[in-house]
Design a protein around this motif. Structure first.
Motif, PDB file in Angstrom:
ATOM      1  N   ILE A 175     -69.342 -50.349 -25.484  1.00 50.11           N
ATOM      2  CA  ILE A 175     -68.621 -49.176 -25.969  1.00 50.11           C
ATOM      3  C   ILE A 175     -68.286 -49.402 -27.436  1.00 50.11           C
ATOM      4  O   ILE A 175     -67.681 -50.413 -27.790  1.00 50.11           O
ATOM      5  CB  ILE A 175     -67.311 -48.950 -25.168  1.00 50.11           C
ATOM      6  CG1 ILE A 175     -67.571 -48.922 -23.653  1.00 50.11           C
ATOM      7  CG2 ILE A 175     -66.599 -47.693 -25.645  1.00 50.11           C
ATOM      8  CD1 ILE A 175     -68.530 -47.863 -23.174  1.00 50.11           C
ATOM      9  N   SER A 176     -68.704 -48.464 -28.299  1.00 53.57           N
ATOM     10  CA  SER A 176     -68.386 -48.568 -29.718  1.00 53.57           C
ATOM     11  C   SER A 176     -68.577 -47.222 -30.397  1.00 53.57           C
ATOM     12  O   SER A 176     -69.696 -46.724 -30.480  1.00 53.57           O
ATOM     13  CB  SER A 176     -69.257 -49.610 -30.420  1.00 53.57           C
ATOM     14  OG  SER A 176     -69.015 -49.585 -31.808  1.00 53.57           O
ATOM     15  N   LYS A 177     -67.495 -46.669 -30.869  1.00 48.47           N
ATOM     16  CA  LYS A 177     -67.609 -45.399 -31.597  1.00 48.47           C
ATOM     17  C   LYS A 177     -68.171 -45.603 -32.997  1.00 48.47           C
ATOM     18  O   LYS A 177     -68.545 -44.659 -33.669  1.00 48.47           O
ATOM     19  CB  LYS A 177     -66.258 -44.691 -31.664  1.00 48.47           C
ATOM     20  CG  LYS A 177     -65.189 -45.435 -32.412  1.00 48.47           C
ATOM     21  CD  LYS A 177     -63.887 -44.675 -32.373  1.00 48.47           C
ATOM     22  CE  LYS A 177     -62.806 -45.461 -33.108  1.00 48.47           C
ATOM     23  NZ  LYS A 177     -61.535 -44.783 -33.047  1.00 48.47           N
TER      24      LYS A 177
ATOM     25  N   LEU B  48     -73.798 -39.217 -28.364  1.00 49.12           N
ATOM     26  CA  LEU B  48     -72.938 -39.849 -27.367  1.00 49.12           C
ATOM     27  C   LEU B  48     -73.313 -41.297 -27.108  1.00 49.12           C
ATOM     28  O   LEU B  48     -72.484 -42.087 -26.671  1.00 49.12           O
ATOM     29  CB  LEU B  48     -72.992 -39.067 -26.049  1.00 49.12           C
ATOM     30  CG  LEU B  48     -72.519 -37.624 -26.110  1.00 49.12           C
ATOM     31  CD1 LEU B  48     -72.736 -36.942 -24.762  1.00 49.12           C
ATOM     32  CD2 LEU B  48     -71.068 -37.560 -26.524  1.00 49.12           C
TER      33      LEU B  48
ATOM     34  N   LYS C  71     -70.305 -44.023 -26.899  1.00 50.08           N
ATOM     35  CA  LYS C  71     -69.210 -43.730 -27.811  1.00 50.08           C
ATOM     36  C   LYS C  71     -67.841 -43.973 -27.179  1.00 50.08           C
ATOM     37  O   LYS C  71     -66.932 -44.460 -27.855  1.00 50.08           O
ATOM     38  CB  LYS C  71     -69.319 -42.295 -28.296  1.00 50.08           C
ATOM     39  CG  LYS C  71     -68.421 -41.992 -29.470  1.00 50.08           C
ATOM     40  CD  LYS C  71     -68.846 -40.739 -30.172  1.00 50.08           C
ATOM     41  CE  LYS C  71     -69.362 -41.194 -31.507  1.00 50.08           C
ATOM     42  NZ  LYS C  71     -69.962 -40.257 -32.347  1.00 50.08           N
ATOM     43  N   THR C  72     -67.689 -43.629 -25.891  1.00 50.59           N
ATOM     44  CA  THR C  72     -66.408 -43.813 -25.205  1.00 50.59           C
ATOM     45  C   THR C  72     -66.631 -44.410 -23.813  1.00 50.59           C
ATOM     46  O   THR C  72     -67.705 -44.252 -23.226  1.00 50.59           O
ATOM     47  CB  THR C  72     -65.649 -42.479 -25.039  1.00 50.59           C
ATOM     48  OG1 THR C  72     -66.405 -41.616 -24.182  1.00 50.59           O
ATOM     49  CG2 THR C  72     -65.398 -41.802 -26.379  1.00 50.59           C
ATOM     50  N   LYS C  73     -65.611 -45.047 -23.312  1.00 49.39           N
ATOM     51  CA  LYS C  73     -65.684 -45.689 -21.996  1.00 49.39           C
ATOM     52  C   LYS C  73     -65.943 -44.676 -20.882  1.00 49.39           C
ATOM     53  O   LYS C  73     -66.661 -44.959 -19.925  1.00 49.39           O
ATOM     54  CB  LYS C  73     -64.384 -46.453 -21.736  1.00 49.39           C
ATOM     55  CG  LYS C  73     -64.418 -47.337 -20.535  1.00 49.39           C
ATOM     56  CD  LYS C  73     -63.147 -48.158 -20.416  1.00 49.39           C
ATOM     57  CE  LYS C  73     -63.248 -49.117 -19.250  1.00 49.39           C
ATOM     58  NZ  LYS C  73     -62.074 -49.977 -19.140  1.00 49.39           N
ATOM     59  N   SER C  74     -65.370 -43.487 -21.006  1.00 50.92           N
ATOM     60  CA  SER C  74     -65.535 -42.472 -19.959  1.00 50.92           C
ATOM     61  C   SER C  74     -66.995 -42.043 -19.782  1.00 50.92           C
ATOM     62  O   SER C  74     -67.374 -41.561 -18.715  1.00 50.92           O
ATOM     63  CB  SER C  74     -64.665 -41.247 -20.268  1.00 50.92           C
ATOM     64  OG  SER C  74     -65.085 -40.634 -21.463  1.00 50.92           O
ATOM     65  N   LEU C  75     -67.819 -42.229 -20.800  1.00 52.78           N
ATOM     66  CA  LEU C  75     -69.236 -41.858 -20.701  1.00 52.78           C
ATOM     67  C   LEU C  75     -70.016 -42.743 -19.733  1.00 52.78           C
ATOM     68  O   LEU C  75     -71.112 -42.377 -19.314  1.00 52.78           O
ATOM     69  CB  LEU C  75     -69.894 -41.882 -22.085  1.00 52.78           C
ATOM     70  CG  LEU C  75     -69.441 -40.786 -23.042  1.00 52.78           C
ATOM     71  CD1 LEU C  75     -69.975 -41.036 -24.447  1.00 52.78           C
ATOM     72  CD2 LEU C  75     -69.873 -39.414 -22.538  1.00 52.78           C
ATOM     73  N   LYS C  76     -69.455 -43.876 -19.345  1.00 53.40           N
ATOM     74  CA  LYS C  76     -70.115 -44.736 -18.355  1.00 53.40           C
ATOM     75  C   LYS C  76     -70.300 -44.010 -17.030  1.00 53.40           C
ATOM     76  O   LYS C  76     -71.167 -44.360 -16.243  1.00 53.40           O
ATOM     77  CB  LYS C  76     -69.304 -46.014 -18.128  1.00 53.40           C
ATOM     78  CG  LYS C  76     -69.360 -46.986 -19.271  1.00 53.40           C
ATOM     79  CD  LYS C  76     -68.399 -48.132 -19.045  1.00 53.40           C
ATOM     80  CE  LYS C  76     -69.138 -49.380 -18.713  1.00 53.40           C
ATOM     81  NZ  LYS C  76     -68.261 -50.556 -18.577  1.00 53.40           N
TER      82      LYS C  76
END
Length: 109
Positions: free
Chosen positions: A4-6, A14, A25-30
């Motif tokens: 995860i890294s923006k 994304l 980009k965000t943890k929730s995208l997992k």
């Protein structure tokens, strides 16, 4: 492996796949199965083309498409690797039945 890294993921995207990493980009995208499948397709493409040739072909095709369309998003969406990933990202079983490709197959579509 998912990271995860923006900061690594370019603005407007994304995720990005840089073998062997999938960077979101965000943890929730997992939890986004379609996005994960899209990035897994890119992992497979990168492996088939021995990683470095993939990035060379990807970059050259993007530049060609950018000249052709004179539009960043249109050029990106028309890269053969992206067309395959976007066309099949919703089919979560696609990688199980995907035919093996070589470099020339990408340009025949």
């Amino acid at each position: 492996m998912i990271l995860i890294s923006k900061y690594i993921v370019p603005k407007g995207y994304l995720g990005i796949t840089l073998f062997p990493f999938m960077v979101l980009k965000t943890k929730s995208l997992k939890e986004n199965k379609v996005l994960i499948n899209h990035e897994k397709i890119h992992l497979k493409q990168q492996l088939e083309l021995l990683i470095i040739p993939f990035f060379i072909m990807y970059t050259l095709e993007f530049l060609f498409r950018l000249i052709q369309f004179r539009n960043w998003d249109l050029a990106y969406r028309n890269i053969s690797f992206e067309r395959e990933a976007y066309s099949n990202e919703k089919d979560l079983d696609y990688l199980k039945s995907r035919p093996k490709y070589n470099a020339l197959n990408y340009f025949r579509k």
